[in-house]
Write an enzyme that holds these catalytic residues in place. Structure first.
Site, PDB file in Angstrom:
ATOM      1  CB  ALA A  15      -0.921   0.005   1.218  1.00  0.00           C
ATOM      2  CB  CYS A  16       1.408   4.171  -1.627  1.00  0.00           C
ATOM      3  SG  CYS A  16       0.148   4.409  -2.896  1.00  0.00           S
ATOM      4  CB  ILE A  17      -0.393   8.203   0.876  1.00  0.00           C
ATOM      5  CG1 ILE A  17      -1.231   9.118   1.772  1.00  0.00           C
ATOM      6  CG2 ILE A  17      -0.252   8.772  -0.527  1.00  0.00           C
ATOM      7  CD1 ILE A  17      -1.235   8.728   3.213  1.00  0.00           C
TER       8      ILE A  17
END
Length: 227
Positions: A15-17
């Protein structure tokens, strides 16, 4: 996890932001509508195995939750559901009745039948046989409940075109003949002969895969259900 095709469909998750980044065994098993109902603002198919699901700042927490589910899940048991009819596979979303297409009664697949003998897709007990014989419910020992609904608006036929070989309470084996159809009569008098095969207690399983595309034979593997 059902919206992702069960935890067994996930090879890797990051995941990222802005998004979840998922590597899957089969991205076609993703239920985009269900993901959107859970808060995703979009689903991006990168290729056959990789997708991005846009959850915004919740993505990192969701990644950890998914990893925790995968790491703590016991060895998943599977149930193979055999095709009760020969014919052509139809996506449940394409069934010409919104009750089935929108999955109000459960999820699964449908068949446009070419054979007139209906066989049991699982071993279990007949829990319902409607008086009009157009629909039959079977419960497996595992608890999975399957509905076979023969045609659309076939309740209006009042049992004509259907010959049942079973009754409520009967114990049956996979492949047992449970009904004979007068396909010509049903095609002529019903809205459609397309037959949904649904898992009605869908929230009690960990997902399922459709095992065949296109044409299918009677008693051929149809669904793999993760218990």
């Amino acid at each position: 996890m059902i919206a992702l095709g069960s935890h067994k469909n996930i090879k890797d998750v990051d995941a990222c932001i802005t998004r979840l980044r998922l590597k899957l065994h089969d991205s076609s098993l993703i239920d985009k509508k269900k993901l959107e109902s859970l808060g995703a603002s979009g689903v991006i198919n990168i290729d056959e195995q990789n997708i991005h699901v846009i959850f915004g700042i919740k993505s990192e927490d969701l990644k950890e939750n998914i990893k925790n589910i995968i790491s703590t899940s016991p060895q998943t048991k599977e149930l193979i559901l055999k095709s009760p009819l020969a014919g052509d596979i139809v996506n449940i979303e394409d069934v010409p009745d919104q009750v089935f297409a929108q999955k109000f009664l459960g999820d699964g697949v449908a068949i446009n039948p070419s054979s007139n003998i209906v066989t049991s897709p699982i071993e279990g007990t007949i829990t319902q046989l409607f008086p009009t014989k157009h629909a039959i419910c079977i419960k497996a020992e595992s608890g999975v409940e399957v509905l076979i609904h023969i045609g659309i608006d076939t309740v209006k036929l009042k049992g004509k075109g259907f010959t049942s070989f079973v009754k409520k309470g009967d114990k049956i084996k996979t492949g047992n003949e449970i009904m004979e159809l007068d396909l010509d009569f049903i095609k002529k008098h019903a809205k459609s002969i397309i037959t949904p095969i649904l898992i009605t207690n869908i929230n009690s399983i960990n997902g399922f895969n459709i095992m065949t595309k296109g044409k299918i034979n009677n008693k051929e593997n149809l669904l793999k259900i993760y218990l």
